[in-house]
Each structure stands twice: as structure tokens, then as C-alpha cells.
Design a protein around this motif. Structure first.
Motif, PDB file in Angstrom:
ATOM      1  N   ARG A 120       0.825  -1.178  -0.081  1.00  0.00           N
ATOM      2  CA  ARG A 120      -0.152  -0.164  -0.051  1.00  0.00           C
ATOM      3  C   ARG A 120       0.745   1.412  -0.133  1.00  0.00           C
ATOM      4  O   ARG A 120       1.141   1.986   0.955  1.00  0.00           O
ATOM      5  CB  ARG A 120      -0.735   0.160   1.078  1.00  0.00           C
ATOM      6  N   TYR A 121       1.628   1.312  -1.059  1.00  0.00           N
ATOM      7  CA  TYR A 121       2.517   2.491  -1.339  1.00  0.00           C
ATOM      8  C   TYR A 121       2.060   3.929  -1.120  1.00  0.00           C
ATOM      9  O   TYR A 121       2.796   4.780  -0.748  1.00  0.00           O
ATOM     10  CB  TYR A 121       3.390   2.404  -2.550  1.00  0.00           C
ATOM     11  N   GLU A 122       0.816   4.271  -1.349  1.00  0.00           N
ATOM     12  CA  GLU A 122       0.171   5.604  -1.451  1.00  0.00           C
ATOM     13  C   GLU A 122       0.180   6.010   0.122  1.00  0.00           C
ATOM     14  O   GLU A 122       0.359   6.787   0.576  1.00  0.00           O
ATOM     15  CB  GLU A 122      -1.185   5.645  -2.182  1.00  0.00           C
ATOM     16  N   LYS A 123      -0.129   4.621   0.881  1.00  0.00           N
ATOM     17  CA  LYS A 123      -0.406   5.007   2.291  1.00  0.00           C
ATOM     18  C   LYS A 123       0.870   5.244   2.941  1.00  0.00           C
ATOM     19  O   LYS A 123       1.024   5.867   4.008  1.00  0.00           O
ATOM     20  CB  LYS A 123      -0.928   3.670   2.917  1.00  0.00           C
ATOM     21  N   VAL A 124       2.087   4.600   2.437  1.00  0.00           N
ATOM     22  CA  VAL A 124       3.439   4.828   3.036  1.00  0.00           C
ATOM     23  C   VAL A 124       3.816   6.156   2.774  1.00  0.00           C
ATOM     24  O   VAL A 124       4.009   6.954   3.753  1.00  0.00           O
ATOM     25  CB  VAL A 124       4.408   3.956   2.203  1.00  0.00           C
ATOM     26  N   CYS A 125       3.226   6.811   1.719  1.00  0.00           N
ATOM     27  CA  CYS A 125       3.932   8.132   1.664  1.00  0.00           C
ATOM     28  C   CYS A 125       2.706   9.129   2.294  1.00  0.00           C
ATOM     29  O   CYS A 125       3.124  10.451   2.852  1.00  0.00           O
ATOM     30  CB  CYS A 125       3.570   8.727  -0.009  1.00  0.00           C
ATOM     31  N   GLU A 126       1.410   8.888   2.567  1.00  0.00           N
ATOM     32  CA  GLU A 126       0.566   9.501   3.222  1.00  0.00           C
ATOM     33  C   GLU A 126       1.186   9.601   4.869  1.00  0.00           C
ATOM     34  O   GLU A 126       1.234  10.646   5.566  1.00  0.00           O
ATOM     35  CB  GLU A 126      -0.775   8.821   3.496  1.00  0.00           C
ATOM     36  N   MET A 127       1.575   8.505   5.367  1.00  0.00           N
ATOM     37  CA  MET A 127       2.210   8.293   6.675  1.00  0.00           C
ATOM     38  C   MET A 127       3.643   9.170   6.656  1.00  0.00           C
ATOM     39  O   MET A 127       3.777  10.001   7.655  1.00  0.00           O
ATOM     40  CB  MET A 127       2.619   7.046   6.883  1.00  0.00           C
ATOM     41  N   ALA A 128       4.490   9.115   5.667  1.00  0.00           N
ATOM     42  CA  ALA A 128       5.658  10.106   5.666  1.00  0.00           C
ATOM     43  C   ALA A 128       5.345  11.700   5.795  1.00  0.00           C
ATOM     44  O   ALA A 128       5.927  12.172   6.483  1.00  0.00           O
ATOM     45  CB  ALA A 128       6.401   9.792   4.306  1.00  0.00           C
ATOM     46  N   ASP A 129       4.274  12.010   4.949  1.00  0.00           N
ATOM     47  CA  ASP A 129       3.864  13.274   5.023  1.00  0.00           C
ATOM     48  C   ASP A 129       3.304  13.736   6.403  1.00  0.00           C
ATOM     49  O   ASP A 129       3.673  14.611   6.877  1.00  0.00           O
ATOM     50  CB  ASP A 129       2.747  13.725   3.792  1.00  0.00           C
ATOM     51  N   PHE A 130       2.690  12.760   6.981  1.00  0.00           N
ATOM     52  CA  PHE A 130       2.039  12.950   8.270  1.00  0.00           C
ATOM     53  C   PHE A 130       3.242  13.198   9.260  1.00  0.00           C
ATOM     54  O   PHE A 130       3.141  13.928  10.262  1.00  0.00           O
ATOM     55  CB  PHE A 130       1.004  12.030   8.626  1.00  0.00           C
ATOM     56  N   ILE A 131       4.182  12.355   9.456  1.00  0.00           N
ATOM     57  CA  ILE A 131       5.035  12.205  10.227  1.00  0.00           C
ATOM     58  C   ILE A 131       6.015  13.363   9.960  1.00  0.00           C
ATOM     59  O   ILE A 131       6.397  13.812  11.029  1.00  0.00           O
ATOM     60  CB  ILE A 131       5.873  10.926  10.223  1.00  0.00           C
ATOM     61  N   HIS A 132       6.236  13.898   8.857  1.00  0.00           N
ATOM     62  CA  HIS A 132       7.006  15.024   8.825  1.00  0.00           C
ATOM     63  C   HIS A 132       6.159  16.192   9.189  1.00  0.00           C
ATOM     64  O   HIS A 132       7.109  17.383   9.328  1.00  0.00           O
ATOM     65  CB  HIS A 132       7.641  15.366   7.294  1.00  0.00           C
ATOM     66  N   SER A 133       5.043  16.466   9.130  1.00  0.00           N
ATOM     67  CA  SER A 133       4.192  17.672   9.424  1.00  0.00           C
ATOM     68  C   SER A 133       3.944  17.663  10.853  1.00  0.00           C
ATOM     69  O   SER A 133       3.628  18.865  11.467  1.00  0.00           O
ATOM     70  CB  SER A 133       2.986  17.550   8.478  1.00  0.00           C
ATOM     71  N   LYS A 134       4.105  16.527  11.818  1.00  0.00           N
ATOM     72  CA  LYS A 134       3.726  16.468  12.850  1.00  0.00           C
ATOM     73  C   LYS A 134       4.917  16.987  13.829  1.00  0.00           C
ATOM     74  O   LYS A 134       6.080  16.739  13.717  1.00  0.00           O
ATOM     75  CB  LYS A 134       3.442  14.857  13.484  1.00  0.00           C
ATOM     76  N   GLU A 135       4.421  17.854  14.667  1.00  0.00           N
ATOM     77  CA  GLU A 135       5.267  18.601  15.644  1.00  0.00           C
ATOM     78  C   GLU A 135       5.628  17.488  16.512  1.00  0.00           C
ATOM     79  O   GLU A 135       4.924  16.798  17.334  1.00  0.00           O
ATOM     80  CB  GLU A 135       4.644  19.623  16.230  1.00  0.00           C
ATOM     81  N   ALA A 136       6.890  17.292  16.771  1.00  0.00           N
ATOM     82  CA  ALA A 136       7.724  16.563  17.765  1.00  0.00           C
ATOM     83  C   ALA A 136       7.357  17.074  19.040  1.00  0.00           C
ATOM     84  O   ALA A 136       7.922  18.068  19.228  1.00  0.00           O
ATOM     85  CB  ALA A 136       8.900  16.213  17.606  1.00  0.00           C
TER      86      ALA A 136
END
Length: 163
Positions: A120-136
Motif C-alpha cells: 500500500r505504497y500510497e499509504k506509505v507516502c501519506e504516513m511520511a507526509d504526516f510524520i514530517h508535518s507532525k510537531e515532535a
């Protein structure tokens, strides 16, 4: 009880040096005395998981979940399901972990790896975008590492994504 706690301390040494099967034998013996200790149950389940005894590990995790809401319990359960190729249950476990402490990135990273494994490669990129945008909440090397790994995973399937 005193002897059980002493035995547990010795068993932690086995766990820490990677002698999971030997640790499991000790955890089996200590279980009747320490089944109320979340950390004990976590270690026991983790050893079982490392020894590829996924179903028994999940049974121990269920007991721990009845007394604790530690998201790591759900992460291990999800990894167990993933190893058993029960992908929907793995996804549910990782999502549950992410809902318990939304600021932690690790469950989202585990979801990314699950999505990659299941194609589910589109979901991989969705998660990548989410992780990069999420404030740690706490910036650390682990946060940077997770972000780089998911970015790299996504770029395998969408090479121009981060240009």
C-alpha cells in the motif's frame, strides 16, 4: 513474593543479553506471582515475541492491557500480528497505540512499514507526509531517524515526492 521479585531481576539479565528462550522459562515460573506487574508482562510478552511465539505473546499482552494503557503493548501486539500476516489486526493495533499517545511517532512509523509490506505504497507516502508535518513533542535523534526512514521509504515509490 520476595523470591519472585529477586527471580525477576535475574531474568531481566537474561532478557537484556538476548537469551529469550531461557528468559521465557523463568517468566513462565514467575508468572503466577507477578502477573499483576505490567513491566513483567511486557518483558514476558516481548521475549515470547522475539522467540516467534506470537500467539502466546498476544495473550500475555492482553493481560497487560487490562491493567495498563501503555502504547508499547499495542505496538508489540501489532508487530506480532504483522509477523503472523494478520495485517488488518496489526493495523488496528498500531492505530490504537497512536491514539493512546498521539504525539509519539513510533506507531505511525510502524504503520508505514506495515503499509510497505502489504504493497500500500500510497499509504506509505501519506504516513511520511504526516510524520514530517507532525510537531515532535521532544526533538531527538530518534525523531530525526524516523522521519528520514519514512521519507526514504516513500521516495522508493514516488521518487520526485520531496524534490
Amino acid at each position: 513474593m520476595y523470591q519472585a521479585y529477586k527471580g525477576w531481576q535475574k531474568t531481566k539479565i537474561l532478557l537484556n543479553i538476548g537469551f529469550h528462550q531461557e528468559a521465557i522459562t523463568e517468566y513462565d515460573n514467575l508468572y503466577p506471582f507477578l502477573q499483576h506487574e505490567t513491566e513483567f508482562l511486557f518483558e514476558y510478552a516481548h521475549s515470547l515475541s522475539k522467540s516467534e511465539q506470537y500467539e502466546k505473546s498476544n495473550l500475555i499482552l492482553e493481560k497487560a492491557m487490562a491493567i495498563s494503557c501503555d502504547p508499547m503493548l499495542y505496538n508489540i501486539k501489532g508487530k506480532n500480528y504483522q509477523a503472523m500476516k494478520l495485517y488488518e489486526l496489526a493495523e488496528q493495533s498500531f492505530i490504537k497505540a497512536s491514539l493512546i499517545v498521539p504525539s509519539r511517532l513510533y506507531p505511525y512509523y510502524l504503520l508505514s512499514k506495515l503499509y510497505e509490506e502489504t504493497g500500500r505504497y500510497e499509504k506509505v507516502c501519506e504516513m511520511a507526509d504526516f510524520i514530517h508535518s507532525k510537531e515532535a513533542k521532544v526533538h531527538s535523534e530518534a525523531v530525526n531517524e524516523i522521519r528520514e526512514k519514512v521519507k526514504s521509504m516513500c521516495e522508493k515509490y514516488n521518487p520526485n515526492k520531496y524534490d
